[in-house]
Design an enzyme around this catalytic site. Structure first.
Site, PDB file in Angstrom:
ATOM      1  N   GLY A 286     -12.673   3.450  14.271  1.00  0.00           N
ATOM      2  CA  GLY A 286     -13.863   2.608  14.448  1.00  0.00           C
ATOM      3  C   GLY A 286     -13.601   1.371  15.296  1.00  0.00           C
ATOM      4  N   GLU A 287     -12.407   0.778  15.129  1.00  0.00           N
ATOM      5  CA  GLU A 287     -12.084  -0.436  15.877  1.00  0.00           C
ATOM      6  C   GLU A 287     -11.655  -0.137  17.305  1.00  0.00           C
ATOM      7  OE1 GLU A 287      -9.073  -2.663  13.674  1.00  0.00           O
ATOM      8  OE2 GLU A 287     -10.204  -2.296  11.842  1.00  0.00           O
ATOM      9  N   ASN A 288     -11.013   1.033  17.495  1.00  0.00           N
ATOM     10  CA  ASN A 288     -10.363   1.273  18.794  1.00  0.00           C
ATOM     11  C   ASN A 288     -11.051   2.256  19.724  1.00  0.00           C
ATOM     12  OD1 ASN A 288      -7.979  -0.398  18.408  1.00  0.00           O
ATOM     13  ND2 ASN A 288      -7.512   1.035  16.753  1.00  0.00           N
TER      14      ASN A 288
ATOM     15  N   MET B  71      -7.497  11.044  16.429  1.00  0.00           N
ATOM     16  CA  MET B  71      -8.617  10.940  17.363  1.00  0.00           C
ATOM     17  C   MET B  71      -8.158  10.684  18.801  1.00  0.00           C
ATOM     18  SD  MET B  71     -11.770  11.295  17.748  1.00  0.00           S
ATOM     19  CE  MET B  71     -12.803  11.184  16.299  1.00  0.00           C
TER      20      MET B  71
ATOM     21  N   ASN C 212       0.881  -1.159   0.000  1.00  0.00           N
ATOM     22  CA  ASN C 212       0.000   0.000   0.000  1.00  0.00           C
ATOM     23  C   ASN C 212       0.922   1.214   0.000  1.00  0.00           C
ATOM     24  OD1 ASN C 212      -1.842   2.032   0.440  1.00  0.00           O
ATOM     25  ND2 ASN C 212      -2.812   1.060   2.212  1.00  0.00           N
TER      26      ASN C 212
ATOM     27  N   ARG D 222      -2.567  -2.025  -3.444  1.00  0.00           N
ATOM     28  CA  ARG D 222      -3.806  -1.280  -3.263  1.00  0.00           C
ATOM     29  C   ARG D 222      -3.747  -0.097  -4.222  1.00  0.00           C
ATOM     30  NH1 ARG D 222      -5.320   3.212   1.266  1.00  0.00           N
ATOM     31  NH2 ARG D 222      -7.510   3.411   0.708  1.00  0.00           N
TER      32      ARG D 222
ATOM     33  N   ARG E  27      -9.564  16.173   6.357  1.00  0.00           N
ATOM     34  CA  ARG E  27     -10.450  16.521   5.227  1.00  0.00           C
ATOM     35  C   ARG E  27     -11.792  17.019   5.739  1.00  0.00           C
ATOM     36  NH1 ARG E  27      -9.508  10.785   2.154  1.00  0.00           N
ATOM     37  NH2 ARG E  27      -7.549  10.504   3.252  1.00  0.00           N
TER      38      ARG E  27
ATOM     39  N   HIS F 172     -12.403   2.945  -0.127  1.00  0.00           N
ATOM     40  CA  HIS F 172     -12.305   1.977   0.977  1.00  0.00           C
ATOM     41  C   HIS F 172     -13.140   0.727   0.665  1.00  0.00           C
ATOM     42  CE1 HIS F 172     -11.694   5.754   3.651  1.00  0.00           C
ATOM     43  NE2 HIS F 172     -10.515   5.208   3.446  1.00  0.00           N
TER      44      HIS F 172
ATOM     45  N   GLU G  40      -7.674  -5.190   4.710  1.00  0.00           N
ATOM     46  CA  GLU G  40      -7.628  -4.950   3.272  1.00  0.00           C
ATOM     47  C   GLU G  40      -6.508  -5.768   2.634  1.00  0.00           C
ATOM     48  OE1 GLU G  40      -7.463  -0.943   4.842  1.00  0.00           O
ATOM     49  OE2 GLU G  40      -8.388  -0.225   2.996  1.00  0.00           O
TER      50      GLU G  40
ATOM     51  N   HIS H  12     -16.201   2.765   7.948  1.00  0.00           N
ATOM     52  CA  HIS H  12     -14.727   2.677   7.938  1.00  0.00           C
ATOM     53  C   HIS H  12     -14.201   4.017   8.432  1.00  0.00           C
ATOM     54  CE1 HIS H  12     -10.717   1.528   6.120  1.00  0.00           C
ATOM     55  NE2 HIS H  12     -10.586   2.835   6.275  1.00  0.00           N
ATOM     56  N   ILE H  13     -13.764   4.057   9.681  1.00  0.00           N
ATOM     57  CA  ILE H  13     -13.362   5.321  10.287  1.00  0.00           C
ATOM     58  C   ILE H  13     -11.883   5.261  10.638  1.00  0.00           C
ATOM     59  CG2 ILE H  13     -13.983   7.038  12.046  1.00  0.00           C
ATOM     60  CD1 ILE H  13     -16.357   6.300  10.201  1.00  0.00           C
ATOM     61  N   GLY H  14     -11.043   5.753   9.738  1.00  0.00           N
ATOM     62  CA  GLY H  14      -9.593   5.786   9.958  1.00  0.00           C
ATOM     63  C   GLY H  14      -9.126   7.214   9.727  1.00  0.00           C
ATOM     64  N   ASN H  15      -7.957   7.374   9.117  1.00  0.00           N
ATOM     65  CA  ASN H  15      -7.529   8.716   8.717  1.00  0.00           C
ATOM     66  C   ASN H  15      -8.514   9.283   7.722  1.00  0.00           C
ATOM     67  OD1 ASN H  15      -5.205   9.687   9.969  1.00  0.00           O
ATOM     68  ND2 ASN H  15      -3.994   8.103   8.947  1.00  0.00           N
TER      69      ASN H  15
HETATM   70  N1  LIG Z   1      -7.255   3.870  20.506  1.00  0.00           N
HETATM   71  C1  LIG Z   1      -7.618   4.715  19.583  1.00  0.00           C
HETATM   72  N2  LIG Z   1      -8.588   5.622  19.828  1.00  0.00           N
HETATM   73  C2  LIG Z   1      -8.965   6.515  18.923  1.00  0.00           C
HETATM   74  N3  LIG Z   1      -8.440   6.585  17.687  1.00  0.00           N
HETATM   75  C3  LIG Z   1      -7.473   5.720  17.362  1.00  0.00           C
HETATM   76  C4  LIG Z   1      -7.005   4.743  18.275  1.00  0.00           C
HETATM   77  N4  LIG Z   1      -6.039   4.022  17.651  1.00  0.00           N
HETATM   78  C5  LIG Z   1      -5.913   4.526  16.419  1.00  0.00           C
HETATM   79  N5  LIG Z   1      -6.760   5.556  16.223  1.00  0.00           N
HETATM   80  C6  LIG Z   1      -6.946   6.396  15.036  1.00  0.00           C
HETATM   81  O1  LIG Z   1      -6.838   5.646  13.859  1.00  0.00           O
HETATM   82  C7  LIG Z   1      -6.317   6.490  12.814  1.00  0.00           C
HETATM   83  C8  LIG Z   1      -5.635   5.662  11.767  1.00  0.00           C
HETATM   84  O2  LIG Z   1      -6.551   4.775  11.236  1.00  0.00           O
HETATM   85  P1  LIG Z   1      -6.139   3.773  10.053  1.00  0.00           P
HETATM   86  O3  LIG Z   1      -7.330   3.003   9.698  1.00  0.00           O
HETATM   87  O4  LIG Z   1      -4.925   3.016  10.463  1.00  0.00           O
HETATM   88  O5  LIG Z   1      -5.824   4.851   8.953  1.00  0.00           O
HETATM   89  P2  LIG Z   1      -5.048   4.791   7.573  1.00  0.00           P
HETATM   90  O6  LIG Z   1      -5.104   3.365   7.084  1.00  0.00           O
HETATM   91  O7  LIG Z   1      -5.844   5.718   6.733  1.00  0.00           O
HETATM   92  O8  LIG Z   1      -3.663   5.268   7.863  1.00  0.00           O
HETATM   93  C9  LIG Z   1      -5.347   7.429  13.545  1.00  0.00           C
HETATM   94  O9  LIG Z   1      -5.345   8.680  12.956  1.00  0.00           O
HETATM   95  C10 LIG Z   1      -5.919   7.482  14.936  1.00  0.00           C
HETATM   96  O10 LIG Z   1      -6.599   8.697  15.114  1.00  0.00           O
HETATM   97  C1  LIG Z   2      -9.416   6.584  -0.016  1.00  0.00           C
HETATM   98  C2  LIG Z   2      -8.838   7.024   1.271  1.00  0.00           C
HETATM   99  O1  LIG Z   2      -9.277   7.985   1.856  1.00  0.00           O
HETATM  100  O2  LIG Z   2      -7.849   6.279   1.744  1.00  0.00           O
HETATM  101  P1  LIG Z   2      -7.070   6.535   3.119  1.00  0.00           P
HETATM  102  O3  LIG Z   2      -8.070   6.394   4.218  1.00  0.00           O
HETATM  103  O4  LIG Z   2      -6.028   5.425   3.142  1.00  0.00           O
HETATM  104  O5  LIG Z   2      -6.468   7.905   3.026  1.00  0.00           O
HETATM  105 MG   LIG Z   3      -6.465   2.666   5.707  1.00  0.00          MG
END
Ligand SMILES: Nc1ncnc2c1ncn2[C@@H]1O[C@H](COP(=O)(O)OP(=O)(O)O)[C@@H](O)[C@H]1O
Ligand SMILES: CC(=O)OP(=O)(O)O
Ligand SMILES: [Mg+2]
Length: 403
Positions: free
Chosen positions: A333-335, A284, A7, A91, A241, A180, A385, A208-211
């Site tokens: 979302g997971e943590n 977060m 990735n 990816r 964003r 995603h 993924e 799907h709640i990440g970056n």
């Molecule tokens: N324990 C936690 N509580 C809240 N947010 C968390 C925790 N662990 C990780 N994160 C959040 O998860 C985000 C990263 O998510 P991830 O899905 O790995 O993103 P990406 O794949 O886009 O890099 C970090 O920016 C962080 O804010």
């Molecule tokens: C599509 C997209 O936003 O991917 P990422 O969460 O990895 O930045």
């Molecule tokens: Mg990701």
């Protein structure tokens, strides 16, 4: 068969090496800060401590070479020879309308991915650097590409068209694509398994709640709507964003602040979201910490973030005329039990009832976190993924060699 999954981001490269006989991860890691002063390489073999190395890595070709060196390293490597890698899967965020499923990399495929650079400027150029870097370091190894957009190609026109002149769709393919998809696909399969019901019978909302963050409405296993659009900027408020906003803000801000188009674009992609509202961070974890210390801007950022998530969940329940399951996945979302609790608190009208104890449990496995009486089941499903990318790559390479 050994499959290396990559990735590639603009300044990072994440990898996982799979043995496809039993889908075990032999090694994983990442290269960060590519092209900056001190690049960091981390490499982990399950059951062993993480190896960390700081050095200067100027480009993706060097980064892939460093990954290959780690994999065959005398002390922390897992292969004797890099030639043991049978295939590489990448990816790729944007596959446009051309790619409805994963494909092997050819000259034509590379050309098509290049045509999509405009539509995913933060992502696609980086993926292409990853592909060419593999060609340079591992010549003759077949490569496959797995698209974030592919899963959403089942969306109906009602959901994917923008109400703007249709000539823009015909000429430039301006429409909603969604991202995603690999993650939404993976967690929907897993959730159905945990629920013990066929996917075909479930109305699911996957978060799907990440970056980057997106929410998808999945009916009968198919994506019917999703919050991201032409680019990964639409939809939810994210780390940096903005997500949804009045498009008139763009010309208005350009005018008032004397900004260029690319400055406004950068503002919306990199300097908005949690970061802009909190003034603290896009992470977060830091927002929650500041919130607990009484920081009002962090509290506002958190409240806006979860409010916007709740609105999308409500909208998608309406889009499907019901919802059976809500799934949380990816880094936040997971943590973050706090986030899940805040989102679900306002969904009691749908019959969502979170079990406080189950929600607070720390576990790495897919699980239900709603009460036994909850009309809508709420789940946490760790996404993977990379595993889906490895599976698709394995399948494509095997089919090719059987021809
Ligand atoms: N324990 C936690 N509580 C809240 N947010 C968390 C925790 N662990 C990780 N994160 C959040 O998860 C985000 C990263 O998510 P991830 O899905 O790995 O993103 P990406 O794949 O886009 O890099 C970090 O920016 C962080 O804010
Ligand atoms: C599509 C997209 O936003 O991917 P990422 O969460 O990895 O930045
Ligand atoms: Mg990701």
């Amino acid at each position: 068969m050994k499959v290396l999954v990559m990735n590639a981001g603009s300044s990072s490269l994440k990898y996982q090496l799979y043995d496809m006989r039993d889908e075990t991860v032999l090694a994983s890691g990442r290269v960060e800060r590519i092209g900056m002063d001190s690049s960091i390489v981390t490499h982990e073999v399950p059951g062993h401590p993480e190896v960390r190395d700081v050095s200067e890595i100027l480009d993706h070709v060097t980064a892939v070479k460093r990954v290959a060196d780690m994999i065959v390293h005398p002390s922390h490597g897992v292969l004797k020879d890099i030639k043991e890698i049978d295939a590489v899967g990448h990816r790729v965020v944007h596959g446009g309308e051309v790619f409805k499923e994963s494909v092997l990399v050819t000259q034509e495929v590379k050309l098509e991915i290049r045509k999509l650079f405009d539509l995913a400027p933060l992502h696609n150029p980086a993926h292409m650097m990853g592909i060419t870097a593999v060609e340079a370091n591992l010549p003759d190894v077949p490569q496959a590409v797995v698209f974030d957009t592919a899963f959403h190609q089942t969306m109906p026109q009602t959901a994917y068209l923008y109400p703007i002149p249709t000539v823009l769709y015909r000429r430039h393919k301006i429409r909603r694509y969604g991202f995603h998809g690999t993650s939404h696909h993976y967690v929907s399969d897993q959730a159905a398994e945990v629920l013990g019901k066929p996917l075909a019978s479930i109305k699911m909302i996957s978060c799907h709640i990440g970056n980057g963050a997106s929410i998808t409405a999945i009916q009968g296993g198919k994506s019917v709507d999703t919050s991201m659009g032409l680019t990964p900027l639409e939809g939810l408020m994210m780390g940096t964003r903005s997500g949804d906003l009045d498009p008139a803000i763009v010309p208005f801000t350009m005018n008032k602040e004397e900004l260029t188009l690319s400055e406004v674009n950068s503002m919306l992609n990199k300097h908005s979201g949690l970061l802009a509202i909190s003034g603290i961070s896009s992470d977060m974890r830091e927002i929650v910490q500041a919130m607990d210390e009484g920081d009002r801007n962090a509290q506002l950022a958190f409240d806006m973030y979860t409010y916007r998530m709740r609105k999308y969940i409500g909208a998608y329940a309406a889009a499907m005329n019901g919802v059976d399951a809500i799934v949380f996945t990816a880094g936040v979302g997971e943590n973050s039990e706090r986030l899940r609790a805040a989102v679900c608190k306002g969904l009691t009208f749908l019959g969502v009832e979170l079990d406080t104890f189950l929600n607070s449990e720390h576990s790495k496995s897919a699980r239900i976190i709603s009460t036994a009486d909850s009309k809508v089941q709420v789940l946490v499903v760790p996404t993977n993924e990379e595993l889906l990318i490895a599976r698709d790559t394995y399948k494509l390479v095997k089919e090719q060699s059987n021809k």
